[in-house]
Design a protein around this motif. Structure first.
Motif, PDB file in Angstrom:
ATOM      1  N   GLU A  18     -17.350   9.290   3.729  1.00 45.94           N
ATOM      2  CA  GLU A  18     -17.489   8.138   4.633  1.00 45.94           C
ATOM      3  C   GLU A  18     -18.173   6.938   3.979  1.00 45.94           C
ATOM      4  OE1 GLU A  18     -19.533   7.116   8.954  1.00 45.94           O
ATOM      5  OE2 GLU A  18     -19.600   9.134   8.160  1.00 45.94           O
ATOM      6  N   ASN A  19     -19.265   7.168   3.284  1.00 44.42           N
ATOM      7  CA  ASN A  19     -20.030   6.068   2.696  1.00 44.42           C
ATOM      8  C   ASN A  19     -19.402   5.495   1.432  1.00 44.42           C
ATOM      9  OD1 ASN A  19     -21.923   6.394   4.725  1.00 44.42           O
ATOM     10  ND2 ASN A  19     -23.108   7.861   3.529  1.00 44.42           N
ATOM     11  N   GLN A  20     -18.393   6.167   0.890  1.00 46.61           N
ATOM     12  CA  GLN A  20     -17.799   5.721  -0.361  1.00 46.61           C
ATOM     13  C   GLN A  20     -16.477   4.972  -0.174  1.00 46.61           C
ATOM     14  OE1 GLN A  20     -18.571   9.881  -1.941  1.00 46.61           O
ATOM     15  NE2 GLN A  20     -18.470   8.700  -3.818  1.00 46.61           N
ATOM     16  N   ILE A  21     -15.954   4.985   1.041  1.00 47.73           N
ATOM     17  CA  ILE A  21     -14.676   4.316   1.282  1.00 47.73           C
ATOM     18  C   ILE A  21     -14.938   2.876   1.703  1.00 47.73           C
ATOM     19  CG2 ILE A  21     -12.606   4.271   2.714  1.00 47.73           C
ATOM     20  CD1 ILE A  21     -12.697   7.279   2.770  1.00 47.73           C
ATOM     21  N   GLY A  22     -14.521   1.961   0.852  1.00 50.03           N
ATOM     22  CA  GLY A  22     -14.711   0.543   1.133  1.00 50.03           C
ATOM     23  C   GLY A  22     -13.594  -0.024   1.984  1.00 50.03           C
ATOM     24  N   LYS A  23     -13.771  -1.252   2.408  1.00 51.30           N
ATOM     25  CA  LYS A  23     -12.771  -1.926   3.243  1.00 51.30           C
ATOM     26  C   LYS A  23     -11.458  -2.139   2.498  1.00 51.30           C
ATOM     27  CE  LYS A  23     -16.111  -4.274   6.123  1.00 51.30           C
ATOM     28  NZ  LYS A  23     -16.636  -5.526   6.622  1.00 51.30           N
ATOM     29  N   ASP A  24     -11.521  -2.207   1.176  1.00 50.00           N
ATOM     30  CA  ASP A  24     -10.325  -2.439   0.378  1.00 50.00           C
ATOM     31  C   ASP A  24      -9.572  -1.152   0.039  1.00 50.00           C
ATOM     32  OD1 ASP A  24     -10.960  -5.122   0.392  1.00 50.00           O
ATOM     33  OD2 ASP A  24     -12.011  -5.042  -1.526  1.00 50.00           O
ATOM     34  N   PHE A  25     -10.102  -0.008   0.459  1.00 49.65           N
ATOM     35  CA  PHE A  25      -9.472   1.269   0.123  1.00 49.65           C
ATOM     36  C   PHE A  25      -8.110   1.396   0.803  1.00 49.65           C
ATOM     37  CE2 PHE A  25      -8.533   5.743   0.722  1.00 49.65           C
ATOM     38  CZ  PHE A  25      -8.716   6.227  -0.555  1.00 49.65           C
ATOM     39  N   LYS A  26      -7.119   1.800   0.022  1.00 48.52           N
ATOM     40  CA  LYS A  26      -5.773   1.975   0.558  1.00 48.52           C
ATOM     41  C   LYS A  26      -5.127   3.209  -0.063  1.00 48.52           C
ATOM     42  CE  LYS A  26      -4.623  -2.712   1.866  1.00 48.52           C
ATOM     43  NZ  LYS A  26      -5.785  -2.828   2.618  1.00 48.52           N
ATOM     44  N   LEU A  27      -4.337   3.886   0.752  1.00 53.47           N
ATOM     45  CA  LEU A  27      -3.494   4.981   0.285  1.00 53.47           C
ATOM     46  C   LEU A  27      -2.063   4.481   0.205  1.00 53.47           C
ATOM     47  CD1 LEU A  27      -4.741   7.961   2.485  1.00 53.47           C
ATOM     48  CD2 LEU A  27      -5.062   7.685   0.030  1.00 53.47           C
ATOM     49  N   THR A  28      -1.325   4.957  -0.776  1.00 53.76           N
ATOM     50  CA  THR A  28       0.083   4.628  -0.891  1.00 53.76           C
ATOM     51  C   THR A  28       0.879   5.926  -0.960  1.00 53.76           C
ATOM     52  OG1 THR A  28      -0.061   4.514  -3.304  1.00 53.76           O
ATOM     53  CG2 THR A  28      -0.305   2.442  -2.097  1.00 53.76           C
ATOM     54  N   VAL A  29       2.062   5.893  -0.391  1.00 54.97           N
ATOM     55  CA  VAL A  29       2.978   7.028  -0.481  1.00 54.97           C
ATOM     56  C   VAL A  29       4.314   6.480  -0.934  1.00 54.97           C
ATOM     57  CG1 VAL A  29       4.058   8.958   0.712  1.00 54.97           C
ATOM     58  CG2 VAL A  29       1.782   8.214   1.403  1.00 54.97           C
ATOM     59  N   ASN A  30       4.805   6.990  -2.043  1.00 56.46           N
ATOM     60  CA  ASN A  30       6.068   6.542  -2.607  1.00 56.46           C
ATOM     61  C   ASN A  30       7.094   7.662  -2.535  1.00 56.46           C
ATOM     62  OD1 ASN A  30       5.212   3.892  -3.587  1.00 56.46           O
ATOM     63  ND2 ASN A  30       3.868   5.084  -4.901  1.00 56.46           N
ATOM     64  N   LEU A  31       8.320   7.307  -2.215  1.00 58.67           N
ATOM     65  CA  LEU A  31       9.411   8.264  -2.146  1.00 58.67           C
ATOM     66  C   LEU A  31      10.210   8.205  -3.444  1.00 58.67           C
ATOM     67  CD1 LEU A  31      11.166  10.266  -0.552  1.00 58.67           C
ATOM     68  CD2 LEU A  31      12.391   8.290   0.379  1.00 58.67           C
ATOM     69  N   TYR A  32      10.430   9.371  -4.024  1.00 60.17           N
ATOM     70  CA  TYR A  32      11.227   9.487  -5.243  1.00 60.17           C
ATOM     71  C   TYR A  32      12.483  10.299  -4.921  1.00 60.17           C
ATOM     72  CZ  TYR A  32       6.955   7.713  -7.291  1.00 60.17           C
ATOM     73  OH  TYR A  32       5.863   6.939  -7.577  1.00 60.17           O
ATOM     74  N   GLU A  33      13.213  10.691  -5.919  1.00 59.40           N
ATOM     75  CA  GLU A  33      14.449  11.441  -5.710  1.00 59.40           C
ATOM     76  C   GLU A  33      14.180  12.846  -5.187  1.00 59.40           C
ATOM     77  OE1 GLU A  33      16.801  11.446  -9.246  1.00 59.40           O
ATOM     78  OE2 GLU A  33      16.809   9.271  -9.395  1.00 59.40           O
ATOM     79  N   ASP A  34      15.166  13.381  -4.499  1.00 53.87           N
ATOM     80  CA  ASP A  34      15.162  14.766  -4.025  1.00 53.87           C
ATOM     81  C   ASP A  34      13.974  15.105  -3.141  1.00 53.87           C
ATOM     82  OD1 ASP A  34      17.530  15.270  -5.478  1.00 53.87           O
ATOM     83  OD2 ASP A  34      16.366  15.664  -7.299  1.00 53.87           O
ATOM     84  N   GLY A  35      13.492  14.138  -2.353  1.00 51.76           N
ATOM     85  CA  GLY A  35      12.420  14.407  -1.417  1.00 51.76           C
ATOM     86  C   GLY A  35      11.041  14.514  -2.023  1.00 51.76           C
ATOM     87  N   VAL A  36      10.907  14.151  -3.280  1.00 52.21           N
ATOM     88  CA  VAL A  36       9.596  14.165  -3.925  1.00 52.21           C
ATOM     89  C   VAL A  36       8.855  12.889  -3.528  1.00 52.21           C
ATOM     90  CG1 VAL A  36       8.375  14.089  -6.146  1.00 52.21           C
ATOM     91  CG2 VAL A  36      10.362  15.570  -5.865  1.00 52.21           C
ATOM     92  N   ILE A  37       7.601  13.040  -3.172  1.00 53.19           N
ATOM     93  CA  ILE A  37       6.769  11.882  -2.865  1.00 53.19           C
ATOM     94  C   ILE A  37       5.569  11.883  -3.797  1.00 53.19           C
ATOM     95  CG2 ILE A  37       7.461  11.812  -0.442  1.00 53.19           C
ATOM     96  CD1 ILE A  37       4.569  12.921   0.186  1.00 53.19           C
ATOM     97  N   GLY A  38       4.942  10.736  -3.920  1.00 53.24           N
ATOM     98  CA  GLY A  38       3.704  10.605  -4.688  1.00 53.24           C
ATOM     99  C   GLY A  38       2.686   9.856  -3.851  1.00 53.24           C
ATOM    100  N   MET A  39       1.473  10.403  -3.754  1.00 57.14           N
ATOM    101  CA  MET A  39       0.404   9.729  -3.016  1.00 57.14           C
ATOM    102  C   MET A  39      -0.635   9.237  -4.009  1.00 57.14           C
ATOM    103  SD  MET A  39      -2.158  10.919   0.042  1.00 57.14           S
ATOM    104  CE  MET A  39      -1.124  10.376   1.393  1.00 57.14           C
TER     105      MET A  39
END
Length: 144
Positions: A52-73
């Motif tokens: 909780e104390n380490q997550i800043g306002k600029d923190f963002k998660l991304t999820v990318n879709l690749y081929e064959d249903g593979v994703i990357g976070m």
């Protein structure tokens, strides 16, 4: 750097499922877009609970879709995502921090705990070693 996951449509229910096994997280949505939103929300909640104390306002998660249903976070602060993964894998294996430290042949449990608290970002080589110690039955899956 991204953590690998997968997305697929369940044929029996028509729901979209997403799993990031390294984080021990799975969720679903009526649409693929909604499933992507849900996985981000689920991981963000886990991160907030643990860091909780380490997550800043600029923190963002991304999820990318690749081929064959593979994703990357990925995350703007990868250290937090990796720390969460280590913690979740250790807990999944039923290990204590002391158990992991012994597997690492470390005299101090605090040395390993610093990684789980996101105080130190390991190199890829060190990360693989930490993962093996946190949950000897799993291998980390990373996309670069």
């Amino acid at each position: 750097m991204e953590l690998e996951g997968k997305v697929w449509k369940d044929q029996e229910s028509s729901w979209w499922l997403i799993e990031i096994s390294f984080l021990d997280v799975m969720t679903q949505g009526k649409t693929r877009k909604r499933a992507f939103e849900m996985i981000k929300d689920a991981v963000l909640e886990l991160l907030r609970d643990a860091y909780e104390n380490q997550i800043g306002k600029d923190f963002k998660l991304t999820v990318n879709l690749y081929e064959d249903g593979v994703i990357g976070m990925g995350a703007t602060d990868e250290k937090l995502l990796f720390a969460l993964g280590l913690r979740r894998q250790r807990l999944r294996s039923g290990s204590s921090i002391r158990d992991v430290s012994k597997r690492l042949k470390s005299k101090s449990p605090n040395a390993y705990a610093r990684y789980e608290r996101a105080q130190v970002r390991p190199s890829l080589e060190k990360y693989a070693e930490l993962m093996q110690a946190a949950n000897p039955g799993r291998r980390p899956l990373l996309l670069s």
